[in-house]
Design a protein around this motif. Sequence first.
Motif, mmCIF file in Angstrom:
data_model
loop_
_atom_site.group_PDB
_atom_site.id
_atom_site.type_symbol
_atom_site.label_atom_id
_atom_site.label_comp_id
_atom_site.label_asym_id
_atom_site.label_seq_id
_atom_site.Cartn_x
_atom_site.Cartn_y
_atom_site.Cartn_z
ATOM 1 N N VAL A 79 -12.751 13.566 -6.433
ATOM 2 C CA VAL A 79 -13.770 12.906 -6.678
ATOM 3 C C VAL A 79 -14.014 11.526 -5.467
ATOM 4 N N LEU A 80 -12.893 10.581 -5.757
ATOM 5 C CA LEU A 80 -12.799 9.518 -5.302
ATOM 6 C C LEU A 80 -12.429 9.584 -3.553
ATOM 7 N N LEU A 81 -11.599 10.345 -3.227
ATOM 8 C CA LEU A 81 -11.782 10.631 -1.735
ATOM 9 C C LEU A 81 -12.863 10.938 -1.072
ATOM 10 N N ARG A 82 -13.737 11.476 -1.611
ATOM 11 C CA ARG A 82 -15.122 11.741 -1.037
ATOM 12 C C ARG A 82 -15.897 10.562 -1.414
ATOM 13 N N ALA A 83 -16.071 9.792 -2.382
ATOM 14 C CA ALA A 83 -16.719 8.632 -2.632
ATOM 15 C C ALA A 83 -16.237 7.427 -1.422
ATOM 16 N N ALA A 84 -15.236 7.301 -0.972
ATOM 17 C CA ALA A 84 -14.682 6.265 -0.549
ATOM 18 C C ALA A 84 -13.503 6.790 0.637
ATOM 19 N N PRO A 85 -14.172 7.443 1.575
ATOM 20 C CA PRO A 85 -13.057 7.916 2.596
ATOM 21 C C PRO A 85 -12.587 7.084 3.389
ATOM 22 N N HIS A 86 -13.217 5.549 3.586
ATOM 23 C CA HIS A 86 -12.685 4.694 4.353
ATOM 24 C C HIS A 86 -11.461 3.916 3.835
ATOM 25 N N ILE A 87 -11.345 3.827 2.464
ATOM 26 C CA ILE A 87 -10.165 3.005 2.024
ATOM 27 C C ILE A 87 -9.258 3.887 1.243
ATOM 28 N N PHE A 144 20.899 15.949 3.065
ATOM 29 C CA PHE A 144 19.538 16.338 2.650
ATOM 30 C C PHE A 144 18.897 17.298 3.792
ATOM 31 N N ARG A 145 19.186 18.456 3.217
ATOM 32 C CA ARG A 145 18.722 19.563 4.286
ATOM 33 C C ARG A 145 17.706 20.548 3.892
ATOM 34 N N CYS A 146 17.202 20.388 2.598
ATOM 35 C CA CYS A 146 15.908 20.836 2.316
ATOM 36 C C CYS A 146 15.121 19.970 1.360
ATOM 37 N N GLY A 147 13.966 20.342 1.033
ATOM 38 C CA GLY A 147 13.220 19.495 0.196
ATOM 39 C C GLY A 147 11.941 20.155 -0.091
ATOM 40 N N PHE A 148 10.847 19.497 -0.324
ATOM 41 C CA PHE A 148 9.365 19.970 -0.799
ATOM 42 C C PHE A 148 8.456 19.048 -0.170
ATOM 43 N N ALA A 149 7.162 19.544 0.069
ATOM 44 C CA ALA A 149 6.142 18.838 0.416
ATOM 45 C C ALA A 149 4.874 18.997 -0.438
ATOM 46 N N TYR A 150 4.243 18.035 -0.764
ATOM 47 C CA TYR A 150 2.984 18.286 -1.569
ATOM 48 C C TYR A 150 2.018 16.920 -0.903
ATOM 49 N N SER A 151 0.778 17.089 -1.470
ATOM 50 C CA SER A 151 -0.409 16.139 -1.049
ATOM 51 C C SER A 151 -0.866 15.470 -2.187
ATOM 52 N N ASP A 152 -1.241 14.312 -2.075
ATOM 53 C CA ASP A 152 -1.812 13.395 -2.805
ATOM 54 C C ASP A 152 -2.812 12.264 -1.948
ATOM 55 N N GLY A 153 -3.142 11.394 -2.509
ATOM 56 C CA GLY A 153 -3.995 10.284 -1.661
ATOM 57 C C GLY A 153 -3.573 8.935 -1.739
ATOM 58 N N TRP A 154 -3.849 8.223 -0.608
ATOM 59 C CA TRP A 154 -3.578 6.751 -0.760
ATOM 60 C C TRP A 154 -4.883 5.950 -0.856
ATOM 61 N N VAL A 155 -4.741 4.594 -1.319
ATOM 62 C CA VAL A 155 -5.913 3.786 -1.499
ATOM 63 C C VAL A 155 -5.481 2.260 -1.545
ATOM 64 N N ASP A 156 -6.507 1.663 -0.740
ATOM 65 C CA ASP A 156 -6.509 0.304 -0.838
ATOM 66 C C ASP A 156 -6.985 -0.258 -2.127
ATOM 67 N N ALA A 158 -7.157 -3.060 -3.815
ATOM 68 C CA ALA A 158 -8.009 -4.420 -3.804
ATOM 69 C C ALA A 158 -9.163 -4.056 -3.608
ATOM 70 N N ARG A 159 -9.292 -3.242 -2.366
ATOM 71 C CA ARG A 159 -10.769 -3.191 -1.906
ATOM 72 C C ARG A 159 -11.397 -2.229 -2.692
ATOM 73 N N LEU A 160 -10.840 -1.374 -3.448
ATOM 74 C CA LEU A 160 -11.443 -0.285 -4.419
ATOM 75 C C LEU A 160 -11.846 -1.176 -5.481
ATOM 76 N N VAL A 161 -11.448 -2.268 -5.734
ATOM 77 C CA VAL A 161 -12.182 -3.026 -7.103
ATOM 78 C C VAL A 161 -13.224 -3.802 -6.364
ATOM 79 N N VAL A 162 -12.986 -4.362 -5.181
ATOM 80 C CA VAL A 162 -14.306 -5.064 -4.471
ATOM 81 C C VAL A 162 -15.494 -4.156 -4.440
ATOM 82 N N LEU A 163 -15.139 -2.967 -3.982
ATOM 83 C CA LEU A 163 -16.261 -2.141 -3.661
ATOM 84 C C LEU A 163 -17.077 -1.902 -4.798
ATOM 85 N N ASN A 164 -16.305 -1.561 -6.018
ATOM 86 C CA ASN A 164 -17.187 -1.329 -7.218
ATOM 87 C C ASN A 164 -17.779 -2.588 -7.657
ATOM 88 N N ALA A 165 -17.343 -3.813 -7.557
ATOM 89 C CA ALA A 165 -18.210 -4.807 -7.859
ATOM 90 C C ALA A 165 -19.374 -5.018 -6.830
#
Length: 511
Positions: A79-87, A144-156, A158-165
Amino acid sequence: MAEPQHTLDCDVLIVGGGINGAGIARDAAGRGLSVVLCEKDDLAAHTSSASTKLIHGGLRYLEYYEFNLVRKALIEREVLLRAAPHIMWPLRFVMPHSKGQRSALLIRAGLWLYDTLAKRELLPRSAAINLRCHSAGKPLKPEFRCGFAYSDGWVDDARLVVLNAMDACEKGATILTQARVDTLTRKGAGWEAIIDKPTCGGIRVNARYVVNAAGPWTAQMLHTATPKDGAGHLRLVKGSHIVVRRMFDHDNAYIFQNRDGRIVFAIPYERDFTLIGTTDIDYKGDANGVAIDDTEIAYLCQLASEYFVKPVAPSDVVWTYSGVRPLLDDGADAKAVTRDYKLEVDSDGAPILSIFGGKITTYRKLAEEAVELIAKALDNRHGNWTAHACLPGGDLYGAEPQNKSVLGFDEWVRNVQNHYAWLPPLLVVRYTRAYGTRIHTLLRDRATVADMGAEIVPGLYEVEVAYLRKYEWARTARDILWRRSKLGLHLAPEAATTLQAWLTAHPMQFK
């Protein structure tokens, strides 16, 4: 304090300008409620700008059987990734694995659950990887010869707070920064707050409902307003991070397991750096003055050095930050304390809602649930709306949040670079990441670099400072260099002094 010179009447007074307070202000204002939010410092000045900068379900919380929390966070992630794809943007995480750690079978099961607990449209599934032939393996030690990869999201964060305000303000809310609540008193069917805001001589706010979203100061604010003490609900846990020069060339992040059961992230940060964190330590000190200590720095350096070929030493650290997380006390060890939240209403007279716990990823859902309680008490029948609305600047392809905005962000940036071809391409990238479509407000009536005004410090022009002061409540050099942006990381230390002197020499009238 002298008699306040101004009076404001509102439906809802919100105390606290972190992510929960700003999110509630946005939701409530969008339902037609009159809102006043007051923050004693700058927006996101404390906990909400001191996170690990992740929008994530919380893979490690599965280990503590927090399935409902993880599912809720995974739903909110998209939901958040769609709402603010810039930050915000998708980020792939690599978990190196070796003997003596959690078993590979357990990790596979956890990742399968993480993939399937909630519907995914934007992020790929997890996978096992061979680090000997994967780009993420090169900076790691050969064991470290093996491992796992998965996906999440990154966010700025402080800017998320400002955009809500900003969104709250554009929907009619009054946002007051540098405004401390001195007294909060029930008066008849409502509340009277006396707010110390030196720039305007003090303010009296009359409100029908109060939201106590003061973060680490929630229990203190509740005690100020009522005879009750909410300290028993809160567990203050300090989380600290270090920043070093970039340690790897690829765009993946790492999640490292430690022998004590904690995990630490190493994340690409601000193009030239790597962010490493976090610690989890019970905190009893002053939340206004929280800072990393030498033991925490050594801990993070040592853990990173167990994985990377190139050791990380305290002398490599170029910046640190710490925050106090006001978590819901469930009696667990600091690293395992729940990140869920509790909404508690004291309705012994005019109502006050106190927020205990929470995390950035679930802030919108927390706000929605909080405003449902408020709306019911105030007979407001406007329905939920934030799940289907972009945050300011996030409307790349229209007002409705879209997958295209996330998956096609780079293409959108290239089009904006072509539109503003007279600006350096990397500066346009920074503007699009910070402001999204609001770049057009920032650059309105500008056609040459000369139109941008003076370059106050490298990469920061007068036009941007004017925008931040007018629309984003930026008041000081620190507000601009460390919260509205992270330019402070890229500039010499004296840049802050130069900028502050410029701000002082060019005063503005602020509310």
